[in-house]
Write an enzyme that holds these catalytic residues in place. Structure first.
Site, short mmCIF file in Angstrom:
data_model
loop_
_atom_site.label_atom_id
_atom_site.label_comp_id
_atom_site.label_asym_id
_atom_site.label_seq_id
_atom_site.Cartn_x
_atom_site.Cartn_y
_atom_site.Cartn_z
N HIS A 37 0.84 -1.21 0.00
CA HIS A 37 0.00 0.00 0.00
C HIS A 37 0.87 1.25 0.00
O HIS A 37 2.08 1.20 0.28
CB HIS A 37 -0.93 0.01 1.22
CG HIS A 37 -0.24 -0.04 2.54
ND1 HIS A 37 0.35 1.06 3.12
CD2 HIS A 37 -0.03 -1.06 3.40
CE1 HIS A 37 0.88 0.72 4.29
NE2 HIS A 37 0.67 -0.56 4.48
N CYS B 137 3.56 -5.16 6.40
CA CYS B 137 3.16 -4.78 5.04
C CYS B 137 4.35 -4.27 4.23
O CYS B 137 5.44 -4.05 4.76
CB CYS B 137 2.08 -3.70 5.10
SG CYS B 137 0.46 -4.28 5.65
#
Length: 207
Positions: free
Chosen positions: A169, A182
């Site tokens: 992201h 992440c």
């Protein structure tokens, strides 16, 4: 999210992201990632030419399950890439399936269309307590404007990789930051990536 700084990152020649295993066992010159502005910025190609490999000089790139993929061409990038920088150039690249390779040891994500690299970016990844998993992960879903309930943080242009919340992201990619597992990429890069991938596309993570 803040964590231990990720320092001393090196990027290989050409893809600025690849640990290449060549049939001729050729060496590639490493490049160092330097600190930069936290704002994402696309860097121009060094030249209009790509690094191309002939049929007799094919390059093999190792992926997350231990197998390899043949690479036909790589991007030319400057000698140094900074935190927050990325390169994107798909000019002249034929149609093909999109797939992503993340090299944690080099702190780099590469985007391929078929056998040609079309983009590369410096990334953030999981801190020691919450490491980014290694392996092959088909994209499970896409979400343009996700907010993390756990960390009360925006995760724009999210590409879900695992059922327990690991994703690629948009992030503030700068030195000294890490994630809770992440993969963080500059937001401009994340937006471009979001526009070309689809559910089921391969993301492979290596160290």
């Amino acid at each position: 999210m803040r964590g231990r700084p990720k320092l001393g990152i090196w990027i290989s020649l050409g893809a600025a992201s690849l640990l290449l295993v060549t049939l001729a066992a050729k060496a590639f010159v490493p490049r160092h990632v330097q600190q930069a502005s936290p704002a994402g910025r696309m860097i121009p190609a060094v030249s209009t030419e790509r690094i191309r490999f002939s049929d007799g000089d094919q390059q093999q790139l190792r992926i997350g399950d231990g197998s390899t993929r043949v690479i036909r061409s790589l991007l030319r990038v400057p000698d140094h890439m900074q935190f927050g920088e990325f390169a994107w150039n798909d000019h002249g690249v034929p149609p093909g399936r999109i797939w992503l390779r993340i090299d944690l040891s080099r702190q780099i994500l590469s985007v391929f269309r078929g056998e040609d690299e079309i983009a590369t970016s410096v990334i953030l990844y999981g801190q020691d307590e919450t490491p980014t998993p290694i392996g092959n992960f088909p994209i499970r879903g896409l979400e343009k404007n996700h907010r993390s309930n756990t960390y009360d943080a925006m995760m724009p242009y999210t590409l879900w990789l695992t059922s327990d919340g690991i994703a690629i992201h948009g992030s503030n990619v700068r030195q000294g930051l890490a994630t809770h597992g992440c993969i963080g990429v500059p937001q401009d890069f994340a937006q471009r990536l979001f526009g070309i991938v689809k559910r089921g596309d391969l993301v492979t993570v290596v160290r």
